[in-house]
Design an enzyme around this catalytic site. Structure first.
Site, PDB file in Angstrom:
ATOM      1  NE  ARG A  13      -2.545  -1.621   3.164  1.00  0.00           N
ATOM      2  CZ  ARG A  13      -2.689  -2.982   3.567  1.00  0.00           C
ATOM      3  NH1 ARG A  13      -2.995  -3.779   2.683  1.00  0.00           N
ATOM      4  NH2 ARG A  13      -2.040  -3.188   4.759  1.00  0.00           N
ATOM      5  CD  GLU A  25       2.167 -11.476  18.181  1.00  0.00           C
ATOM      6  OE1 GLU A  25       1.574 -10.702  17.125  1.00  0.00           O
ATOM      7  OE2 GLU A  25       1.678 -11.815  19.151  1.00  0.00           O
TER       8      GLU A  25
HETATM    9  P1  AMP Z   1       4.483  -3.120  11.202  1.00  0.00           P
HETATM   10  O1  AMP Z   1       5.772  -3.609  10.440  1.00  0.00           O
HETATM   11  O2  AMP Z   1       3.944  -3.699  12.354  1.00  0.00           O
HETATM   12  O3  AMP Z   1       4.607  -1.496  11.460  1.00  0.00           O
HETATM   13  O4  AMP Z   1       3.506  -3.013  10.068  1.00  0.00           O
HETATM   14  C1  AMP Z   1       3.338  -2.069   8.932  1.00  0.00           C
HETATM   15  C2  AMP Z   1       2.568  -2.757   7.775  1.00  0.00           C
HETATM   16  O5  AMP Z   1       1.431  -3.851   7.783  1.00  0.00           O
HETATM   17  C3  AMP Z   1       2.060  -1.670   6.960  1.00  0.00           C
HETATM   18  O6  AMP Z   1       2.713  -1.961   5.643  1.00  0.00           O
HETATM   19  C4  AMP Z   1       0.626  -1.824   7.159  1.00  0.00           C
HETATM   20  O7  AMP Z   1       0.090  -1.641   5.597  1.00  0.00           O
HETATM   21  C5  AMP Z   1       0.351  -3.265   7.391  1.00  0.00           C
HETATM   22  N1  AMP Z   1      -0.335  -2.994   8.663  1.00  0.00           N
HETATM   23  C6  AMP Z   1      -0.237  -3.630  10.158  1.00  0.00           C
HETATM   24  N2  AMP Z   1      -1.252  -3.210  10.856  1.00  0.00           N
HETATM   25  C7  AMP Z   1      -2.193  -2.739  10.182  1.00  0.00           C
HETATM   26  C8  AMP Z   1      -3.737  -2.565  10.469  1.00  0.00           C
HETATM   27  N3  AMP Z   1      -4.232  -2.650  11.566  1.00  0.00           N
HETATM   28  N4  AMP Z   1      -4.412  -2.345   9.501  1.00  0.00           N
HETATM   29  C9  AMP Z   1      -3.775  -2.136   7.969  1.00  0.00           C
HETATM   30  N5  AMP Z   1      -2.552  -2.345   7.863  1.00  0.00           N
HETATM   31  C10 AMP Z   1      -1.674  -2.733   8.746  1.00  0.00           C
END
Ligand code: AMP
Length: 171
Positions: free
Chosen positions: A59, A96
């Site tokens: 995205r 995780e």
């Molecule tokens: P992180 O590595 O945990 O910061 O996750 C980031 C990636 O996961 C991003 O590319 C987001 O598109 C996706 N993502 C994580 N959590 C969500 C959520 N609750 N809603 C939408 N996209 C999420």
């Protein structure tokens, strides 16, 4: 920003139970909402000498090229493994459960180049922090990380401490 918040759809238990998914498709289809997001991100980084905007698959690819266009910068993709055709650099990071990998073309960023990293959501910060390390592996300077949405309760910005992190909408 409350107006932007009202354009984002929250989908409980997607893609699995317990995850509250922030769906930006409802924001994207709104002409004013889309413009506000692109102008908001580009506006924050205008005048900071950004030469390249790196979008994180998938995205991040929606927002990064439009932000790059406004800033007069180029766009490069940061992708999931084995998608890029030419020589790549990679960074592995912890999830995780297990690990994940992000890749970039070796020639995507020149040493010293000022790079803005863009994604839709900053959650735990694992992906964005890996993306920043990836750009730095190529000698690029991470001038900032811009997000449409930041989930403050997951403290992703802790993993990006000392960096210029900017998010339009906070939950
Ligand atoms: P992180 O590595 O945990 O910061 O996750 C980031 C990636 O996961 C991003 O590319 C987001 O598109 C996706 N993502 C994580 N959590 C969500 C959520 N609750 N809603 C939408 N996209 C999420």
């Amino acid at each position: 920003m409350d107006h932007l918040k009202s354009l984002i759809r929250e989908v409980p238990d997607f893609p699995k139970p317990g995850i509250n998914f922030f769906d930006i498709t409802t924001l994207l289809k709104d002409a004013g909402g889309l413009k506000a997001v692109i102008d908001g991100l580009a506006g924050h980084y205008a005048g900071k000498g950004i030469q390249t905007v790196a979008g994180i698959e998938a995205r991040g690819f929606i927002f990064a090229p439009a932000v790059a266009h406004v800033l007069g910068a180029g766009f490069v993709p940061i992708r999931k493994p084995k998608k890029l055709p030419a020589e790549t650099e990679r960074v592995e990071y912890a999830l995780e459960y297990g690990t994940d990998v992000v890749e970039i073309h070796r020639d995507a960023v020149e040493p010293g180049q000022k790079v803005l990293i863009v994604d839709d959501v900053l959650a735990t910060g694992g992906t964005a922090s890996a993306a920043a390390r990836l750009v730095e592996k190529l000698g690029g300077k991470v001038a900032g990380l811009g997000f449409v949405i930041e989930l403050d309760f997951l403290h992703g910005s802790d993993k990006l401490a000392g960096r210029d992190v900017y998010s339009l909408i906070h939950y």
